[in-house]
Write a protein that holds these residues in place. Structure first.
Motif, mmCIF file in Angstrom:
data_model
loop_
_atom_site.group_PDB
_atom_site.id
_atom_site.type_symbol
_atom_site.label_atom_id
_atom_site.label_comp_id
_atom_site.label_asym_id
_atom_site.label_seq_id
_atom_site.Cartn_x
_atom_site.Cartn_y
_atom_site.Cartn_z
ATOM 1 N N LEU A 117 -3.384 1.439 -12.803
ATOM 2 C CA LEU A 117 -4.218 1.607 -12.053
ATOM 3 C C LEU A 117 -6.270 1.496 -12.338
ATOM 4 N N GLU A 127 -9.185 -0.361 -5.013
ATOM 5 C CA GLU A 127 -8.749 -0.287 -6.467
ATOM 6 C C GLU A 127 -7.234 -1.304 -6.036
ATOM 7 N N ARG A 128 -6.465 -1.062 -7.134
ATOM 8 C CA ARG A 128 -5.408 -2.242 -7.744
ATOM 9 C C ARG A 128 -4.497 -2.019 -8.570
ATOM 10 N N ILE A 129 -3.429 -1.959 -7.764
ATOM 11 C CA ILE A 129 -2.074 -1.769 -9.532
ATOM 12 C C ILE A 129 -1.502 -3.071 -9.374
ATOM 13 N N THR A 163 -5.674 1.133 -1.740
ATOM 14 C CA THR A 163 -5.289 0.755 -3.303
ATOM 15 C C THR A 163 -4.141 -0.407 -2.603
ATOM 16 N N ASP A 206 -10.308 -0.485 -10.713
ATOM 17 C CA ASP A 206 -10.472 -0.482 -9.755
ATOM 18 C C ASP A 206 -11.113 -2.423 -9.746
ATOM 19 N N ASP A 207 -11.177 -2.363 -8.246
ATOM 20 C CA ASP A 207 -10.286 -4.067 -7.552
ATOM 21 C C ASP A 207 -12.437 -4.590 -7.889
ATOM 22 N N VAL A 228 0.985 -1.627 -0.123
ATOM 23 C CA VAL A 228 0.022 0.074 -0.200
ATOM 24 C C VAL A 228 0.879 1.279 -0.446
#
Length: 216
Positions: free
Chosen positions: A168, A160-162, A137, A170-171, A70
């Motif tokens: 980037l 959110e995920r990276i 995120t 949306d999860d 994170v």
């Protein structure tokens, strides 16, 4: 003077190179425990101070799979990061802090620490940290983590995920599915005397874009 001129020139040259930044000194505050039903917070000091987007808190269930991370938040010369809520089976977590430059090159990393997940560990978040906990995120470190929920951590607050390429998104890994996607809503129908089974969907077609789907 002549004997020391080359060394002096080399020192000045290296000090002027833009890529020769100091290796950051990272000090992570020990975490005695992580709450079993809440978000934990990890604090760290970084010298010299860097952009908060370059400081990451890595975490995972101890000994299980790849790390996640994170982004840490700068706070008066120090940094903090909020962890997701652990799953029930997650009894011990490990974590470390790393600093990156603008080109995603690692500049420094702290030793890996661990902390037990306990039911009597009280969450102690500031209002800003509670806001962050509700909109986390999560960064990934392997391709296998993409499109899957954060392993051994709850979905709560993860929005959110990276990915590995710093893209980037949306999860959606924890979103509930509609009734038309549930296996129990598919009913096998046998064809008499033929021994062939086909599958039909019970009731009606999935709702269109104007209709809200019914979730379980």
């Amino acid at each position: 003077m002549t004997r020391f001129a080359p060394a002096l020139i080399l020192t000045l040259f290296l000090g002027a190179l833009p890529g020769m930044a100091q290796v950051p000194r990272i000090v992570v505050s020990p975490v005695s425990c992580l709450p079993a039903d809440g978000n934990g917070v990890v604090h760290a000091g970084v010298m010299p101070e860097v952009d908060d987007r370059s400081v990451r808190l890595y975490f995972r269930r101890q000994g299980f799979g790849d790390f996640y991370w994170v982004p840490m938040v700068a706070d008066e010369g120090r940094y903090w990061g909020v962890l997701p809520v652990p799953e029930e089976a997650n009894e011990q977590a490990e974590y470390y802090v790393a600093v990156y430059d603008g080109g995603d090159r690692i500049l420094g990393q702290s030793p890996v620490r661990s902390a037990p997940v306990t039911g009597d560990c009280e969450p102690n978040l500031t209002p800003e940290q509670r806001d962050r906990a509700s909109a986390l995120t999560i960064g990934e470190t392997s391709l296998s983590q993409k499109h899957r929920k954060v392993a051994w951590w709850e979905c709560e607050g993860v929005v959110e995920r990276i990915d590995l390429f710093l893209e980037l998104r949306d999860d959606t890994s924890c979103q509930p599915i509609g009734w038309w996607e549930r296996p129990e809503m598919l009913v096998p129908v046998g064809l008499a005397g033929v021994g062939v089974t086909r599958t039909v969907i019970v009731d009606e077609e999935p709702p269109g874009p104007e209709v809200s789907p019914a979730f379980p």
